[in-house]
Design a protein around this motif. Structure first.
Motif, PDB file in Angstrom:
ATOM      1  N   ARG A   7       0.945  -1.122   0.173  1.00 32.55           N
ATOM      2  CA  ARG A   7      -0.098   0.091  -0.257  1.00 32.55           C
ATOM      3  C   ARG A   7       0.894   1.327   0.069  1.00 32.55           C
ATOM      4  N   GLU A   8       1.824   1.173   0.710  1.00 29.53           N
ATOM      5  CA  GLU A   8       2.944   2.562   0.810  1.00 29.53           C
ATOM      6  C   GLU A   8       3.391   2.647  -0.471  1.00 29.53           C
ATOM      7  N   LEU A   9       3.807   1.582  -0.995  1.00 33.04           N
ATOM      8  CA  LEU A   9       4.508   1.651  -2.348  1.00 33.04           C
ATOM      9  C   LEU A   9       3.600   2.146  -3.277  1.00 33.04           C
ATOM     10  N   ILE A  10       2.403   1.647  -3.373  1.00 36.73           N
ATOM     11  CA  ILE A  10       1.353   2.286  -4.355  1.00 36.73           C
ATOM     12  C   ILE A  10       1.185   3.705  -4.243  1.00 36.73           C
ATOM     13  N   ALA A  11       1.096   4.083  -2.940  1.00 39.86           N
ATOM     14  CA  ALA A  11       0.858   5.396  -2.604  1.00 39.86           C
ATOM     15  C   ALA A  11       1.884   6.301  -3.103  1.00 39.86           C
ATOM     16  N   ALA A  12       3.170   5.819  -2.851  1.00 40.38           N
ATOM     17  CA  ALA A  12       4.468   6.758  -3.187  1.00 40.38           C
ATOM     18  C   ALA A  12       4.483   6.718  -4.799  1.00 40.38           C
ATOM     19  N   ILE A  13       4.185   5.815  -5.419  1.00 46.93           N
ATOM     20  CA  ILE A  13       4.107   5.765  -6.770  1.00 46.93           C
ATOM     21  C   ILE A  13       2.974   6.617  -7.372  1.00 46.93           C
ATOM     22  N   ALA A  14       1.798   6.882  -6.933  1.00 44.80           N
ATOM     23  CA  ALA A  14       0.799   7.677  -7.323  1.00 44.80           C
ATOM     24  C   ALA A  14       1.217   9.226  -7.166  1.00 44.80           C
ATOM     25  N   GLN A  15       2.236   9.578  -6.450  1.00 43.23           N
ATOM     26  CA  GLN A  15       2.685  10.936  -6.265  1.00 43.23           C
ATOM     27  C   GLN A  15       3.892  11.216  -7.122  1.00 43.23           C
ATOM     28  N   THR A  16       4.120  10.057  -8.154  1.00 45.50           N
ATOM     29  CA  THR A  16       5.206  10.562  -8.963  1.00 45.50           C
ATOM     30  C   THR A  16       4.859  10.158 -10.355  1.00 45.50           C
ATOM     31  N   ASP A  17       5.769  10.750 -11.354  1.00 44.53           N
ATOM     32  CA  ASP A  17       5.546  10.591 -12.785  1.00 44.53           C
ATOM     33  C   ASP A  17       5.757   9.029 -13.252  1.00 44.53           C
ATOM     34  N   ILE A  18       6.195   8.218 -12.411  1.00 46.72           N
ATOM     35  CA  ILE A  18       5.963   6.831 -12.789  1.00 46.72           C
ATOM     36  C   ILE A  18       4.723   6.160 -13.312  1.00 46.72           C
ATOM     37  N   THR A  19       4.753   5.807 -14.433  1.00 43.91           N
ATOM     38  CA  THR A  19       3.453   5.069 -15.031  1.00 43.91           C
ATOM     39  C   THR A  19       3.163   3.741 -14.914  1.00 43.91           C
ATOM     40  N   GLU A  20       4.491   2.812 -14.577  1.00 44.64           N
ATOM     41  CA  GLU A  20       4.593   1.574 -14.748  1.00 44.64           C
ATOM     42  C   GLU A  20       5.494   0.900 -13.765  1.00 44.64           C
ATOM     43  N   LEU A  21       5.449  -0.004 -12.930  1.00 44.50           N
ATOM     44  CA  LEU A  21       6.635  -0.357 -12.058  1.00 44.50           C
ATOM     45  C   LEU A  21       6.315  -1.995 -12.064  1.00 44.50           C
ATOM     46  N   THR A  22       7.123  -2.732 -12.154  1.00 45.98           N
ATOM     47  CA  THR A  22       7.091  -4.136 -11.864  1.00 45.98           C
ATOM     48  C   THR A  22       8.042  -4.935 -10.953  1.00 45.98           C
ATOM     49  N   LEU A  23       7.769  -5.544 -10.215  1.00 48.34           N
ATOM     50  CA  LEU A  23       8.686  -6.086  -9.183  1.00 48.34           C
ATOM     51  C   LEU A  23       8.487  -7.607  -9.097  1.00 48.34           C
ATOM     52  N   LYS A  24       9.645  -8.338  -9.287  1.00 46.44           N
ATOM     53  CA  LYS A  24       9.709  -9.848  -9.432  1.00 46.44           C
ATOM     54  C   LYS A  24      10.814 -10.378  -8.609  1.00 46.44           C
ATOM     55  N   SER A  25      10.046 -11.507  -7.855  1.00 47.02           N
ATOM     56  CA  SER A  25      11.119 -12.308  -7.050  1.00 47.02           C
ATOM     57  C   SER A  25      10.429 -13.909  -7.002  1.00 47.02           C
ATOM     58  N   THR A  26      11.175 -14.658  -6.629  1.00 47.66           N
ATOM     59  CA  THR A  26      10.733 -16.066  -6.668  1.00 47.66           C
ATOM     60  C   THR A  26       9.549 -16.346  -6.222  1.00 47.66           C
ATOM     61  N   ASP A  27       8.996 -15.587  -5.156  1.00 49.13           N
ATOM     62  CA  ASP A  27       7.817 -15.951  -4.442  1.00 49.13           C
ATOM     63  C   ASP A  27       6.397 -15.105  -5.296  1.00 49.13           C
ATOM     64  N   PHE A  28       6.644 -14.091  -5.957  1.00 53.30           N
ATOM     65  CA  PHE A  28       5.734 -13.440  -6.700  1.00 53.30           C
ATOM     66  C   PHE A  28       6.184 -12.197  -7.791  1.00 53.30           C
ATOM     67  N   GLU A  29       5.265 -11.803  -8.465  1.00 52.82           N
ATOM     68  CA  GLU A  29       5.636 -10.727  -9.424  1.00 52.82           C
ATOM     69  C   GLU A  29       4.219  -9.711  -9.238  1.00 52.82           C
ATOM     70  N   LEU A  30       4.552  -8.482  -8.964  1.00 49.74           N
ATOM     71  CA  LEU A  30       3.650  -7.280  -8.668  1.00 49.74           C
ATOM     72  C   LEU A  30       4.021  -6.443  -9.858  1.00 49.74           C
ATOM     73  N   SER A  31       2.892  -6.226 -10.677  1.00 50.93           N
ATOM     74  CA  SER A  31       2.805  -4.977 -11.869  1.00 50.93           C
ATOM     75  C   SER A  31       1.841  -3.657 -11.265  1.00 50.93           C
ATOM     76  N   VAL A  32       2.110  -2.571 -11.292  1.00 49.61           N
ATOM     77  CA  VAL A  32       1.540  -1.671 -11.026  1.00 49.61           C
ATOM     78  C   VAL A  32       1.540  -0.726 -12.025  1.00 49.61           C
ATOM     79  N   ARG A  33       0.285  -0.228 -12.460  1.00 46.64           N
ATOM     80  CA  ARG A  33       0.273   0.663 -13.751  1.00 46.64           C
ATOM     81  C   ARG A  33      -0.765   1.845 -13.150  1.00 46.64           C
ATOM     82  N   LYS A  34      -0.406   3.095 -13.555  1.00 49.52           N
ATOM     83  CA  LYS A  34      -1.444   4.205 -13.365  1.00 49.52           C
ATOM     84  C   LYS A  34      -2.427   4.281 -14.618  1.00 49.52           C
ATOM     85  N   GLY A  35      -3.695   4.585 -14.288  1.00 48.64           N
ATOM     86  CA  GLY A  35      -4.693   4.796 -15.211  1.00 48.64           C
ATOM     87  C   GLY A  35      -5.308   3.397 -15.557  1.00 48.64           C
ATOM     88  N   GLY A  36      -6.323   3.444 -16.359  1.00 47.12           N
ATOM     89  CA  GLY A  36      -7.081   2.323 -16.734  1.00 47.12           C
ATOM     90  C   GLY A  36      -8.352   1.831 -15.861  1.00 47.12           C
TER      91      GLY A  36
END
Length: 164
Positions: free
Chosen positions: A9-38
Motif C-alpha cells: 500500500r505504501e509503495l502504491i501510494a508513493a508511486i501515485a505521487q510520482t511521474d512513474i506510470t508502470e512498475l514491475t517487481l519480481k521475486s521467486t515468490d511473486f510478481e507485482l505490476s503496478v500501472r497508473k490509469g485504466g
C-alpha cells in the motif's frame, strides 16, 4: 524479498505521487505490476489472487480518488454530502490517529465544535507525528478515517460544517 500488504500500500501510494506510470517487481515468490490509469477488473484480480504464484496487476489512479465509485446497481450509494461542508484532507501518506496516545481521549468526536488552529488528528509519517490543525471553525459532522489505519495524500479524513 518479502512484502506485506502495508508495504505494498505504501509503495502504491508513493508511486501515485510520482511521474512513474508502470512498475514491475519480481521475486521467486511473486510478481507485482503496478500501472497508473485504466480500469480495475476486480474479477480478474480476485481470480489471480486466489491462485498461488499468479500475477496480480492492479492499476493505480493518476489522481487520488476522493469518493468511492459504485458500479453495482444493488449497492446503496453513500449519504448525500451537504455542499457547504468542508473537508479536512490528509496532507501526506501515513497512519491516521484520532488521539495523542492509546489511552487518551480523541482530539475530536462527531458533533464537537472546533476552532481554527485546534488539533483534530495526527498523521504519522516516517516515525514523525504530524498534528493536523483545523483551518476553519465549525462542527465535526463526519470522521471518515479509522484510527490506526493508513491514509493517502488528499484522502478525506473528516467533514466540518463551517460556522457562518
Amino acid at each position: 524479498m518479502t512484502l506485506d500488504f502495508e508495504q505494498i500500500r505504501e509503495l502504491i501510494a508513493a508511486i501515485a505521487q510520482t511521474d512513474i506510470t508502470e512498475l514491475t517487481l519480481k521475486s521467486t515468490d511473486f510478481e507485482l505490476s503496478v500501472r497508473k490509469g485504466g480500469i480495475i477488473n476486480s474479477e480478474l484480480i480476485s481470480r489471480n489472487l486466489a491462485i498461488p504464484g499468479a500475477i496480480a496487476s492492479i492499476p493505480v489512479p493518476a489522481q487520488p480518488i476522493s469518493e468511492p465509485v459504485s458500479r453495482e446497481a444493488n449497492i446503496p450509494s453513500p449519504p448525500a454530502i451537504d455542499k457547504k461542508w468542508l473537508e479536512v484532507t490528509s496532507p501526506m501518506v501515513g497512519t491516521f490517529y484520532r488521539a495523542p496516545g492509546p489511552d487518551e481521549p480523541p482530539f475530536v468526536e462527531v458533533g464537537d465544535r472546533i476552532r481554527v488552529g485546534q488539533t483534530v488528528c495526527i498523521i504519522e509519517a516516517m516515525k514523525l507525528m504530524n498534528e493536523i490543525e483545523a483551518e476553519i471553525s465549525g462542527q465535526i459532522v463526519e470522521i471518515l478515517a479509522k484510527n490506526g489505519e493508513p491514509v493517502e495524500y488528499g484522502q478525506v479524513l473528516m467533514r466540518i460544517n463551517p460556522d457562518q
